[in-house]
Design an enzyme around this catalytic site. Sequence first.
Site, PDB file in Angstrom:
ATOM      1  N   CYS A 120       0.832  -1.207   0.000  1.00 24.01           N
ATOM      2  CA  CYS A 120       0.000   0.000   0.000  1.00 24.01           C
ATOM      3  C   CYS A 120       0.861   1.250   0.000  1.00 24.01           C
ATOM      4  O   CYS A 120       0.445   2.288  -0.520  1.00 24.01           O
ATOM      5  CB  CYS A 120      -0.947  -0.015   1.196  1.00 24.01           C
ATOM      6  SG  CYS A 120      -0.096  -0.199   2.789  1.00 24.01           S
ATOM      7  N   CYS A 151      36.231  22.634  15.091  1.00 21.40           N
ATOM      8  CA  CYS A 151      36.410  21.760  16.261  1.00 21.40           C
ATOM      9  C   CYS A 151      36.917  20.380  15.877  1.00 21.40           C
ATOM     10  O   CYS A 151      37.414  19.638  16.727  1.00 21.40           O
ATOM     11  CB  CYS A 151      35.093  21.618  17.015  1.00 21.40           C
ATOM     12  SG  CYS A 151      34.426  23.158  17.665  1.00 21.40           S
ATOM     13  N   HIS A 155      -1.479   1.167   7.501  1.00 26.20           N
ATOM     14  CA  HIS A 155      -1.973   1.045   6.130  1.00 26.20           C
ATOM     15  C   HIS A 155      -1.974   2.429   5.495  1.00 26.20           C
ATOM     16  O   HIS A 155      -2.232   3.435   6.152  1.00 26.20           O
ATOM     17  CB  HIS A 155      -3.390   0.474   6.144  1.00 26.20           C
ATOM     18  CG  HIS A 155      -3.960   0.276   4.767  1.00 26.20           C
ATOM     19  ND1 HIS A 155      -3.364  -0.544   3.834  1.00 26.20           N
ATOM     20  CD2 HIS A 155      -5.063   0.800   4.174  1.00 26.20           C
ATOM     21  CE1 HIS A 155      -4.086  -0.514   2.725  1.00 26.20           C
ATOM     22  NE2 HIS A 155      -5.109   0.289   2.905  1.00 26.20           N
TER      23      HIS A 155
END
Length: 2047
Positions: free
Chosen positions: A1723, A1959, A2034
């Site tokens: 789906c 850094c 779904h």
Amino acid sequence: MCTPECMIAMLGCPAFNEAVKAVIKAGKYARQYRMHVDNLRTELGYLEDARVRIERRVREARDRGEEIENAVTHWQADVGRMENDIQELIGQAEARMHCFACSCPNIKLRYRLGKQAEEKIRDVHRLIEDSHFEEFSHPRSPPPELQFPSAENYVHLDSRIPILEQIVVALRDPNVKMIGVHGLGGVGKTTLVEKVAKKLLDDGTFKQIPLATVSKVLNVKEIQKKLAGKLNFKLEATMDENAIAIELWNKFKNGEQYLVILDDVWEVVDLKAIGIPITDGQRGCKVVLTSRNKDLLEIRMKTDSNFPIAELDEGEAWDLFKKQVGNSMESQPGVESLAREVCQKCKGLPIAIKALGGALEGKPSYMWDNALVKLKRYMLTNIEGISSSVWATLRVSYDMLESTDSKSCFLLCCLFAEDIEISIDDLTRHCVARSLLSQNPRTLQEARDAIRTVVYILKSTSLLSNGSNENVVRIHDVIRDVGISIAREEQAFVVDHGALQWPRNLVIEPSAISFNSGKIRVLPDGLVYPQLHTLIVDNNELSDLEIPDKFFRGMKQLTVLILTRIRMRRLPSSLVKLSNLRMLCLNQCKLADIAIFGDLKTNLEVLSLQGSDIKALPPEMAQLTSLRVLDLRDCDDLKVIPQGIVSNLTNLEELYFADEFDKWEATIDEEKDTSRSRNVSIEEIRLLLNTGQLTTLHIHIPSVTLLPKDNLMLENLMGFRISMGTNFDWDEDFAGTRVLKYGESSLRKEFIPLVNKAEALYLSGIKGLKKVLDYRGVGNEFLALKYLKVESCDDDLEHLLGEPKSSVQSHGPYPFNHLTDLIVEKCKLKYLFSPTTARGLVHLERLRVASCENIREIVGFERQNNENELIGEVKFSHLKQLELQYLPKLISFYAGKEKTQVTTGSSSTLAQPLFNEKVILPVLEELEVVELDSIEEIWDKQSPSVNEKTASFSQLTDVTVKKCEKLMNLGPWNILSRLRNLQRLRVDGCPNVEFIVLFKNGKGEEEVADDSTLIIPLLRHLHIEKMGKLKSFYSSSTTANAQSLFNHQVILPSLEVLEVQALDSIKEIWDKQSTSVIKKTASFSQLRDMTVKKCKELVNLGPANILPRLQNLQRLTVDSCPNVEVIVLFKNGKEEETADERTFIIPQLLYLAIQNMEKLKSFCSSSTTSNAQSLFNHQVCFSQLTSLRLEELPKLVSFCTDMGEAGTADGNPTIHAQPLFNGKVAFPALEDLSIWEVPMIRDIWPQQPLLKPEKEVESFCKLKYIRVWSCEQLEYVLPSNMLPQLHNLLKLEIIFCKELEVIVSNKLNEKEATNNDILVFPQLKDLELWGLDSLKCFCTGTDQILFSHKVAFPALERLWIWNTPSITEIWDKKPLSEPEQEIESFSKLETIFIWDCHQLVYVLPSYMLPRLQNLQELEIKYCKEVEVIVSEELKEKEAADNDPIVFSQLKDVEFDDLPKLKGFYTGTQLIFFNKVAFPALEHLTITKVPKIKEIWDKQPLPEPEKKPKSFDKLMSIHVEECDQLVYVFPSYMLPQLQNLQKLAIGNCKEMEVIISNKLKDKEVTNNDIILFAELKTVILQNLPNLKRLCAEMQLAFSTKDAFPVLEINKIEVAKKKRWELRRCITSCIDPDLTFLVDGTSRKEVAIEIHSELKTREEKKNEMAVEHPMKIDSSFNNSSIQMNGSTDHVNSDFTLNRGSPSGSGSREAGNSGLRGLDNLGNTCFMNSAIQCLVHTSELVDHFKDYQKDINTEESSGMKLLRYLLFLHLSLCILFGQGELAFQFGDLLRKLRAPEAGPVSPEEFKSKLAAIDPRFNDGNQHDSQEFLAFLLNELHGDLNCATCKPIEAIDVEGRPDEAESNKHWLNHLSCNTSIIVDLFHGQCQSKLVCPVCETKSSTFERFQDLSLPLPPTESESDTITLDQCLQTYVQKEILGPKDEWLAHIPIEILGPKDEWNCPNCKTDQPANKKLDLWRLPKILIIHLKRFSNKKKKLETFVDFPIDDFDLSGIVRNSQQPHHYVLYAVIKHYGDMGGGHYTASVQVSIFWSW
């Protein structure tokens, strides 16, 4: 001496004081006697009220036939005596109160009266208190004559009662899932199980009980349809068995209990194939099977219990026979002895007894004698399962029929299929065609009346039974078998259903054949049946059946021919030879050509094509002039009926068109229009009607404009189903014979006769409704009307139904007298009907009124002159269902005289209840009230007294009240207490309700005792939701301000399901006094399922001793109640708790879920432990609990605090660190334990065992599943002392516990454990360890080795380890020095998944390999330090023998992202070498393994004799991103790869050849040809150095024979120029190979290639694509096979998307409105594709794109294509393109004119080939898939050739200039429709929080993933604009866990910190986003998953028509306005869900 001094002294004496008091009291009696008497008179009134109430109840009980309790009788007698005494006393008080001789007061009499009055008052109080009787009456014993009362068809018999009860008990047993009922046919199995079903349905055991008859021929789809029909949901016509099974499965698994009855089972039934899930105790179905075969049920179907149903014994049989015969025996001497003999011959078979008894009822003695003789004579034998004497019994029933018509009709019924409903119409047609009726009816209507008469006779003798409506009948299968036997004997009928072949070698000359089979495909030829008059051939389902041309030649007398569900290419020519054929039915057939109908001459009278697929009627049908019946119902494909056919059939009596047929030709002047052939018109129908012959007509007329000028003569129609204007909806399927639906604005005159005599009338959108329904005083108007539906009528009417005339009331029946169903929707009415009309609706059963905005009352009449009409009652004596929905102005059902007060210029509405005392509904069962905004009460205060007299609402079982804004309550307490049959009550969304039931109602109501209880005896389901002001269910004087839902006065003894949601004012469910009431009255004792959710103010459920009183409670859920600190509350204050109260037991609880409770500290609490943070503080035992879920409980520390370990601080208890479980809580039955986000717990179980284990309840011993998620402080899971109790543990799942160091802690005293102890998990099969950052080992003592030798897993099958960075070794490298001490562990392991273990160096030690003989899957992914898979120590190498290690079961191997992997085994840089064998390996995936140089060694080692074959089952190889890999496999491996089906190689930079042939010991000649017999797919992608497929060998594409089944062949060349591409082509084709095609050699082909090749810059959108193709036998046809359909190369795809103006070419229905099949968790893909399919610009581009592909080609290019086809479809792509081609092909299918869904299987296969993620069958994120798909499509369609430029830091430079530069660079490298439509530009700015270094980059984006801004409550609403603002605001890029908040678990990636260049380390940077360019189509994704992995349900409001983003874009002066056209929706949570899509279809402009 009474001196003053003495008197003063006496004042202090007690006796003197008492005397003074007595004197004072006596004085008061005398002085205040009248007040006492008046008080007595008042109390007497109260006593009188109580007496009247008791007498009323006595009358009701006696009316019910019940016996009054003695206590009630005695009380009545006492009251009578008391009233007499009081009346006498009052009489004395009213007499003269003076002395007899003078006028001075009589002090003595007054004293006596005052004192007696006070005493009587006390006695009256006592009597009133005693008037509340717990038991008032009881049923009397039934009289003997009613010992066996009949209920419907069921007759109570002694032998059946215990069986019925046993079946009921079995079906209520949770351990019983399926039972069987078996016995002889006709013994009463069906009747019994239907009685059981009714009983269980009535008591609410099951929600629904569908029944389906299976029959001899098992037809799964028919069973599914029957079940679906009983369950009241519609099945789509296109659904197959599997789809229907899924629908049924989901229906049955919705949480309710269902019982499915499958009746008459003859063979094994696959319940799963039907869609029936067997119950698991809580959900699913229980099944009852009935059959004649005991073994079938017991052995083959494996039923849990079986119940035999035997024949009746002699006594019961005689009793049943007497009931059937009646009293006729008593009037005839001597008949009884004959009757006993006849009854004995029935052998106790109920169906035979009923049939024979019905036949002999009222007959003279000589007929009894004759019947007895026949019973003795007809002894049928050889009948399966039934003795011949029984058959003889049923034969007599047939013989007793007096008329030949009855016998013929009965035998005719036996020709029909088993267990179907036989239509009266079908019987009529048969009888007319064969002239069976003796009266020789002249018309079909006469014949139908005769058949109804015959059917009535047959039903009266029990040979036939009633069907679902009056137009169908049924025949019992046993009686049908008897009838078949009779028909075979008397009339040579042959009935063969379920046959495997055509009946042969018949011993009789058949006169009728009924043949049913789904197996036969060809009918035999040359049959000769000279006497055959009826032939019925029925397939079980639609299938091909070939009928030979000469099939009918030997059937000269054939009169009736019925063919059903047959697919025929053509009808046999011999059909025209049937000169006697009068009835032809081709129902539900697939017919290609029916022109032969015209040759059937003039004899055919009945022609039925019902349900067939014909598209046009042949003109030859006009020759069927004798036709009397033409049935075209359900021919939905029929579009063409040529003009003249219908009008030429002048003898038609019945004409049936399909409801869907609407292709009527407009009536025009034929002389003016001769230019074209015309379709049938309504004018032809008019001509037929004018003949007077046509009496039945089914027709749909779409528009009144199609009607002819002259009126239709419809008054002669006796049967009709006509829809005018609007067609029938699917649910408008009234079973009557006269149905009219009229949907035009005005009623035409010719339809008035149909309105008057319709049985069902649908009126939609009609004007002049008053005239239509107003009684006109002529004829029998509306007397036949049973069903009336009126909708969308805009006339302003006072009432709907016309007021009857006085003449009608006195001279004729009442109009609408037979109306049973009335539905009124969307009409402008003030009232539905007047009181007079309402009183006339005596048969009304269902009333639905909805969406009528102006209606004020259902019954009302402003102009009523007769006041008696207004003040009288309105009674609906048969109304069972009442629905009132969306009626905002409704003030009352019937206000009567107390109606709305109307004044001049204004109106004021008096608040009235919906129902008052004037509305009488004695049989109402269902009441639904929805959105009645003006109603404040449902029932008023006077209703109870009326209910008591009239029994109004007494049958009410189901009440639903929803969204009534002004509703204050349902009504007074005594109305609901009288709803004794109420079973379901739902009150939802009524914001002003404070009390559902009121104790008092207004000041005028007389008061009753404060302790009046509310009893609803049968209420089983109570649902209360969204009631913000609700204080309590029941208000009384003591609970006016209480905020507990139920107080002690509410008694619900039958309640089973309680659902409470969103009650914001409720603080408790039960109050403190409820416990004693529950104990006494058994209130709530049947409660089995309780849910409490989202109650903001809830503090607890109630007192702690409530839950143990709920003896049947099985499920308890408490969710999202933020203020709950304890679930239940023990006594507090100074009350002491007893020992029993301290023991807390919930005996039947199976499921307990406590979720999302922010403040929860304890399950139960008392005053002494109020501050303890533990779930249980008392001795607690859940004796039956099987499932426990604890989720999101941030305050919870422990289940049960051990106060002995608690200290004190400042006088308050404090809790030391304690485990979650200890000895004070026991779970002896627990199987499933889930702990999710309980951050405060450190231990689940204690380290030390209890001090007194002998007294401990065996707890956790049945535990099977343990799931622990996100418990941040948890240090370990199991103490070692718990392992003996966990011997049943099957699955252990530990996920995201950061501080967890070990799984099993073994910190025991030395006396209790030794170092040699081995911890064994004997049943554990599944172990998952995810996201455990601190995990060092599984068991204490083995630092950084997960599994040591101290732990054993003898049953483990699945091991998944993911993201455990501290683990360096999974198994110890060294085996035990003493192997005999080691328990066989891991020997059953089938799956190993190792992911993201960054310190892991190797996976398996070599000594583990022999144990892994069951291993099937091995996945090693994302392990950065893994160097080898199997590690072998030096000593092991020296000691090892030469025997190979065999992975005998291993099928799947995947190595992914292993940057340091050198080899499979220590000491080798090969994945596979000779020491390890893989005989079962099927799938091999190696990706991102950069150090691997070889997978197999080029030089084979000498093979030992013992080595099994290896790799010979290998089916797929996928190798990708192996940078140092030069080749894939050596040539000596090829013979072992004969099963290889897929080969995918991609992104291997150094690869030069696929197959290496550099052998040392063995040389292969150039002539060797290797055959890849199974290889279907070859994908070579981005291999820049690939020179050849095989080194020094003729292979690959050099010969067709090498790849006989190759289908997909893809070679992608990475961004090459023209000459590079040409070099790749020529190098892949063998230089020595020459092909001759049309005289052209390979060299000419090469030249042609050179001249035709074009780069993307030269020709945009051109792409050479190879698809799965098969070459046509003739190349010149230019036809190839694509996806199963033949398309010419140059043909265009029809992909044009229609515009609102109608532009764009498309066929009807070709609008892209086709669905996509769900291939299993697809789906996510389907929803995204549907959105793209409706993106018009994208669709238009692919339309043109395909045209470019298919343009006319030169001969050279054709030759190239042919050469590639000839070389097994080698596809050379100009760039890329295969996915784009597949996507375009999918677009073509989706927009094709065919109906039905499209399967995206091929498209998904291409996706899986590109990305294996989409081949796992799992659910994926739709947004991620959409992004992936667009990226891939862009790659395929990209016309640019330059390399993409990486984003650079532009900090400090002008933003606008850098933006333009970045965008131009992006477009130069990315040119496609995807970029044009979907790409935008944003700017990302980062700031390091440490050094404040800034970075700015421009990036392209394809979608926007918007976070949801925080809200106070999930019920709050946010806007999409707020989400956008949140998106562009400052963000903090934190550590990985924060990033995981919005990423599904399945696709977790690397850390999201920013690596600061200054850094030089990762930093949680601040981030800000700006939008610079927006795409034409903007994709927005809402992030709905929070950092708690919980889905956010916050409502997001977004515009649809105009979403203005102009203000949010930086570099744009142009407006940006968007219109929403597609939405993807997700349902569910992170664990599953779904996807669906909603799109706007432009051609309809609707969604």
